[in-house]
Design an enzyme around this catalytic site. Structure first.
Site, PDB file in Angstrom:
ATOM      1  CB  SER A  55      -1.112   7.249  -2.061  1.00  0.00           C
ATOM      2  OG  SER A  55      -0.702   8.601  -1.936  1.00  0.00           O
ATOM      3  CB  SER A  63      -2.877  10.776  -1.026  1.00  0.00           C
ATOM      4  OG  SER A  63      -3.251  10.073  -2.185  1.00  0.00           O
ATOM      5  CE  LYS A  66       2.435   8.811  -0.136  1.00  0.00           C
ATOM      6  NZ  LYS A  66       1.254   9.614  -0.532  1.00  0.00           N
TER       7      LYS A  66
END
Length: 476
Positions: free
Chosen positions: A157, A181, A82
């Site tokens: 997220s 997330s 990420k």
């Protein structure tokens, strides 16, 4: 093997072949990169390609194996990272244009550990601005789409991670979770994950110029999103390896002691003031039946203080965010993210001054109550969200949108506040008026017993199947 076969392999299947010599790391990585080239343009899940570095690393792994060097537990496995976590030479932009040139001087612990274990980073996945939405869009890289269709958000997220892993881009996808997330994208895309508990995975970004707030340190965790529960058992022992840069890491083994007798699972459909959708109810019934058939003892329960814990936890986090992140959000955030945070602060009225200190202390009250509860029920099967996953940009649609996206997510952020592990596993595909989408449930576990939650996820998966197989049939 053909590329068509190879990109479909799980991490466990990939390692079995790369270590036996049936598949080279180069072939495994090339297949993943070919798949990325084919599907990512329609998804925008991977926003930074690491193709050149990945190919070079795969060749090095193959040469090392040919010379007789031992292989790691993730030898040749393609992974994604990420964009809010440091990877040497790449920007940790967090979806914020002002941070697009924040180049990492070194690897975060998890990136180092994955690569030391033989994994190969093929790309970096998208996140919303400041990694603080349950949807994934930002002005730097744009919107990520769900491979099930544009009618449903990819979650956030770690939305890029969830979208990419289910579309077949790599076999492991890194993500993180401060309020859901990891689990939001897993639920949205039909993947499986476990949010580790407090202190389980060492965390630190060498690009940081200041320490995060104490509540962020306590609630935020690093993890993986996978297509199958077995891959969590394979890869999480690497993720939890110690690193001296995280002084509060808990150095416990992945596997805990075996429990006596059939494991008792507390079962609840409680969604408090939010309506329970029939498909979510069906998902819970399917998971309950799967666990019962696998030998678990499933008992209906009333978990303690869940709603109050969730609301106090989120209001306390919002108080810290307002104080420590508020100026940066106001200065560097887009109008969209500023408006969303305004709504967050309206609905989850931030605790301030001595109230925030009292609530950080009360966190122990909630954690103690759940610790005692989990002595009787080592696992709890519960909803993740009360309704099917929401549409893209739902959280930009005022109070009602934020209430649906985060307000109803009591089962999500309460687990972060208490630092408890929680897995998310899919059960079936619901054919809804807006389009098909996977349905998932959450499994909460005793502190530091992520392995129990993953075992239960594997039992559900064994009975109900993997969602990726259904998705790939639809994708063609």
């Amino acid at each position: 093997m053909t590329d068509t076969d190879t990109w479909r392999l799980s991490a466990s299947e990939t390692v079995a072949r790369t270590t036996s010599g049936d598949l080279t790391a180069e072939a495994a990585v090339d297949a993943a990169l070919t798949r990325m080239d084919a599907v990512n343009p329609n998804l925008n899940a991977v926003v930074v390609s690491c193709a050149d570095d990945a190919r070079a690393r795969a060749l090095d792994l193959d040469k090392a194996r040919a010379s007789g060097a031992p292989t790691g537990p993730l030898h040749g496995v393609p992974v994604t990272i990420k964009i809010n976590v440091d990877q040497t030479g790449y920007a940790s932009s967090n979806g914020v244009p002002a941070l697009k040139d924040l180049i990492a001087p070194d690897d975060a612990p998890l990136v180092r550990h994955l690569q030391d274990a033989g994994a190969v980073v093929i790309g970096r996945t998208n996140t919303p601005e400041f990694s603080f939405r349950a949807d994934t869009d930002n002005p730097l890289h744009g919107r990520t789409h769900n491979p099930w269709g544009k009618h449903v958000s990819p979650g956030g997220s770690s939305g890029g991670a969830g979208s990419s892993i289910m579309a077949g881009i790599g076999a492991l996808a890194h993500g993180n979770d401060i309020g859901g997330s990891l689990r939001f994208p897993a639920a949205a895309n039909g993947a499986v994950t476990v949010k580790p508990g407090l202190g389980r995975v060492p965390a630190w970004n060498p690009s940081q110029t200041a320490e995060r707030g104490m509540l962020a340190q306590s609630m935020s965790v690093q993890g993986l999103i996978c297509r199958t529960a077995d891959d969590l058992h394979l890869a999480m022992p690497t993720m939890i390896r110690p690193d001296a840069r995280d002084p509060f890491h808990v150095p416990l083994p992945w596997r805990g002691d075996a429990l006596d007798g059939p494991i008792k699972v507390g079962f609840t459909k409680e969604t408090y003031e939010f309506d329970l959708h029939p498909e979510v109810s069906r998902a819970l019934d399917m998971a309950r039946d799967a666990l019962t058939d696998a030998g678990y003892q499933v008992v209906e329960v009333e978990p303690p203080h869940l709603r109050d814990c969730g609301m106090d936890g989120y209001r306390t986090l919002m108080g810290e965010v307002l104080s420590l992140m508020g100026p940066d959000i106001e200065k560097f955030g887009s109008p969209t993210i500023r408006a969303i945070f305004d709504e967050y602060f309206e609905q989850f009225a931030p605790y301030k001054d001595t109230d925030i200190l009292r609530m950080m202390a009360k966190r122990t009250f909630y954690a103690r109550a759940w610790s005692e509860f989990l002595q009787d029920y080592p696992l709890v099967l519960c909803p993740f969200l009360p309704q099917p996953f929401f549409a893209p940009d739902r959280d930009t649609q005022g109070a009602a949108g934020v209430r649906e996206v985060l307000g109803s997510a009591l089962w999500s952020y309460s687990m972060n506040f208490m630092g408890l592990p929680a897995a998310c596993v899919p059960t079936h595909v619901a054919e809804l008026p807006q389009g098909p989408q996977p349905m998932s449930v959450q499994i909460v576990a005793r502190r530091w017993r992520e392995d129990l939650a993953v075992d239960a996820s594997a039992a559900i998966e064994a009975r109900l199947g993997r969602m990726c197989d259904l998705l790939w049939q639809r994708m063609g």
